[in-house]
Scaffold this motif. Structure first.
Motif, PDB file in Angstrom:
ATOM      1  N   CYS A  40       0.840  -1.189   0.000  1.00  0.00           N
ATOM      2  CA  CYS A  40       0.000   0.000   0.000  1.00  0.00           C
ATOM      3  C   CYS A  40       0.881   1.247   0.000  1.00  0.00           C
ATOM      4  O   CYS A  40       2.101   1.156   0.193  1.00  0.00           O
ATOM      5  CB  CYS A  40      -0.962  -0.005   1.189  1.00  0.00           C
ATOM      6  N   ASP A  41       0.288   2.405  -0.207  1.00  0.00           N
ATOM      7  CA  ASP A  41       1.069   3.636  -0.361  1.00  0.00           C
ATOM      8  C   ASP A  41       1.213   4.395   0.958  1.00  0.00           C
ATOM      9  O   ASP A  41       1.138   5.632   0.993  1.00  0.00           O
ATOM     10  CB  ASP A  41       0.452   4.541  -1.429  1.00  0.00           C
ATOM     11  N   SER A  42       1.451   3.660   2.028  1.00  0.00           N
ATOM     12  CA  SER A  42       1.661   4.278   3.329  1.00  0.00           C
ATOM     13  C   SER A  42       2.953   3.761   3.943  1.00  0.00           C
ATOM     14  O   SER A  42       3.362   2.623   3.677  1.00  0.00           O
ATOM     15  CB  SER A  42       0.500   3.969   4.280  1.00  0.00           C
ATOM     16  N   ARG A  47       1.020   9.052   3.609  1.00  0.00           N
ATOM     17  CA  ARG A  47       1.044   8.472   2.259  1.00  0.00           C
ATOM     18  C   ARG A  47       2.396   8.737   1.602  1.00  0.00           C
ATOM     19  O   ARG A  47       2.976   9.813   1.733  1.00  0.00           O
ATOM     20  CB  ARG A  47      -0.067   9.062   1.393  1.00  0.00           C
ATOM     21  N   ILE A  48       2.864   7.750   0.880  1.00  0.00           N
ATOM     22  CA  ILE A  48       4.087   7.897   0.091  1.00  0.00           C
ATOM     23  C   ILE A  48       3.695   8.413  -1.286  1.00  0.00           C
ATOM     24  O   ILE A  48       2.861   7.823  -1.963  1.00  0.00           O
ATOM     25  CB  ILE A  48       4.837   6.552  -0.008  1.00  0.00           C
ATOM     26  N   VAL A  58      14.689  -3.570  -7.537  1.00  0.00           N
ATOM     27  CA  VAL A  58      13.370  -4.136  -7.221  1.00  0.00           C
ATOM     28  C   VAL A  58      12.290  -3.156  -7.680  1.00  0.00           C
ATOM     29  O   VAL A  58      12.312  -1.974  -7.311  1.00  0.00           O
ATOM     30  CB  VAL A  58      13.232  -4.392  -5.707  1.00  0.00           C
ATOM     31  N   ASN A  59      11.343  -3.633  -8.479  1.00  0.00           N
ATOM     32  CA  ASN A  59      10.253  -2.800  -8.973  1.00  0.00           C
ATOM     33  C   ASN A  59       9.169  -2.705  -7.902  1.00  0.00           C
ATOM     34  O   ASN A  59       8.549  -3.703  -7.544  1.00  0.00           O
ATOM     35  CB  ASN A  59       9.661  -3.404 -10.242  1.00  0.00           C
ATOM     36  N   VAL A  60       8.951  -1.495  -7.376  1.00  0.00           N
ATOM     37  CA  VAL A  60       8.030  -1.303  -6.264  1.00  0.00           C
ATOM     38  C   VAL A  60       6.755  -0.619  -6.752  1.00  0.00           C
ATOM     39  O   VAL A  60       6.807   0.433  -7.394  1.00  0.00           O
ATOM     40  CB  VAL A  60       8.678  -0.458  -5.145  1.00  0.00           C
ATOM     41  N   HIS A  61       5.609  -1.245  -6.453  1.00  0.00           N
ATOM     42  CA  HIS A  61       4.293  -0.722  -6.837  1.00  0.00           C
ATOM     43  C   HIS A  61       3.503  -0.449  -5.564  1.00  0.00           C
ATOM     44  O   HIS A  61       3.216  -1.380  -4.803  1.00  0.00           O
ATOM     45  CB  HIS A  61       3.530  -1.734  -7.699  1.00  0.00           C
ATOM     46  N   ARG A  62       3.170   0.809  -5.333  1.00  0.00           N
ATOM     47  CA  ARG A  62       2.407   1.187  -4.130  1.00  0.00           C
ATOM     48  C   ARG A  62       0.997   1.590  -4.555  1.00  0.00           C
ATOM     49  O   ARG A  62       0.815   2.566  -5.273  1.00  0.00           O
ATOM     50  CB  ARG A  62       3.104   2.330  -3.394  1.00  0.00           C
ATOM     51  N   TYR A  63       0.009   0.849  -4.063  1.00  0.00           N
ATOM     52  CA  TYR A  63      -1.374   1.106  -4.443  1.00  0.00           C
ATOM     53  C   TYR A  63      -2.091   1.890  -3.337  1.00  0.00           C
ATOM     54  O   TYR A  63      -1.920   1.586  -2.144  1.00  0.00           O
ATOM     55  CB  TYR A  63      -2.104  -0.203  -4.712  1.00  0.00           C
TER      56      TYR A  63
END
Length: 379
Positions: A40-42, A47-48, A58-63
């Protein structure tokens, strides 16, 4: 191999689970695997802003999370429809009991990904849980955990203590025990070591390192430190880690005393190694623990350990070979254990030697290979 790691948080969030993920993911990248992290985007507090980035390969995906239930529990349903856009060989989820485990299982079944899950030992009673979470915990045990575990191909328990609990949700044949690890940088002597000088501390130094969370009991060490100081013992104490609800209480307790310091979080392997090596005893006075990374890090640094004999800790730490056990909340016991280790140099030296030797079996390179063997078995 294409690998996805899924957890509530990732770097720069501070915590043992995030550290485990980072160690695995970055080693996998170095071996040539394509690695993605979904979270998540926290960072637990805010929030990030950066939602998509690459950190050390590393490919980072924040939802975006939709709402939060507690400091460490966020709801971010978009994983359910965004994860299927990718093709993975392995989906590796972390920390049992969260909704994203179920989402990852559903997607893995549909897309025919192999699903491995590390529990990270979240099992505890509701004593320290927010009231808003308690109905969800009840439903988890009743239904959601059973459904989630039915869609997991391999379950990694970090300690044998978890196995009786896990058998309620999955077959024992699916369970493998792999402990947490530690970095071999901790074996290397930091010279010069300026930790005490930088922080206006002196010997002997007692260390608390971890999240200042109610379950960790940092205030209990503070109470013991105050009593020891007022009794005339010249001992220094330091608390290192982020605030998760107990910093104000600790700071209020130690404020009148120059021999006690709260330093906040320390990051960077070299800085952490310096901190450990400057200390004389590591104290973990927790109410509950899975299998904390700090136990192995303290061992590698040659520190005698004082810890609560809870959950996974007695499976890896023995008394008096590796340190001393003190029950949670036993202030008198903490004081007695600290003085025993400081006054009995022969015992402390023997524990130090034992811990350095024992910690070598938890080197991250060894733990990483065990994980990769499980990946290969699944494929």
């Amino acid at each position: 191999m294409k690998i996805a790691h899924i957890n509530m948080f990732y770097y720069p969030t501070f915590g043992g689970v995030e550290k485990v993920m980072q160690e695995l993911a970055e080693r996998q990248v170095k071996e040539g695997h394509e690695v993605h992290v979904f979270c998540c985007d926290s960072d637990k507090y805010s929030r990030i802003k950066i939602k998509e980035e690459t950190i050390n390969g590393v490919n980072v995906h924040r939802y975006p999370y939709w709402f939060r239930l507690s400091l460490s529990t966020f709801i971010w349903p978009s994983l359910l429809w965004k994860l299927p856009r990718y093709k993975f060989d392995i989906v590796h989820t972390h920390v049992s009991g969260h909704l994203y485990i179920l989402f990852a299982g559903i997607v893995s079944r549909i897309k025919k990904f192999r699903h491995i899950h590390t529990t990270h030992c979240p099992w505890t009673d509701s004593k320290f849980r927010p009231f808003v979470l308690r109905p969800f915990l009840f439903l988890n045990d009743l239904t959601f955990n059973r459904i989630s575990f039915s869609m997991i191909d391999k379950v990694i328990s970090i300690t044998p203590w978890e196995i009786p609990i896990l058998k309620k949700f999955t077959k024992e044949s699916k369970i493998e025990v792999i402990p947490n690890g530690m970095d071999d940088i901790l074996f290397k002597k930091v010279t010069p070591n300026n930790f005490k000088k930088k922080n206006n501390l002196s010997s002997p130094l007692i260390l608390f390192f971890g999240r200042l969370n109610p379950t960790k009991g940092p205030e209990n060490l503070a109470k013991a430190a105050v009593e020891l100081t007022e009794e005339g013992h010249k001992i220094n104490f330091v608390w290192v880690g982020p605030d998760e609800g107990k910093v104000d209480e600790v700071k209020e307790l130690i404020k009148p005393y120059k021999n006690m310091r709260y330093l906040g979080p320390i990051k960077g392997k070299e800085n952490i190694a310096e901190m450990y090596q400057a200390s004389d005893i590591y104290v973990l006075p927790s109410y509950r623990e899975g299998l904390p990374l700090t136990i192995f890090e303290a061992m590698a640094s040659g520190l005698p350990i004082i810890a609560s004999p809870v959950n996974g800790i007695p499976f890896e730490m023995k008394e008096p070979e590796n340190g001393l056990f003190v029950n949670y909340g036993d202030i008198k016991g903490l004081k007695k254990a600290i003085l025993k280790l400081l006054n009995n140099k022969t015992l402390s030296k023997k524990i130090s030697e034992n811990n350095i030797k024992k910690s070598k079996q938890y080197n991250w390179d060894i733990i990483y290979k065990r994980y990769m063997e499980e990946y290969k078995k699944l494929l």
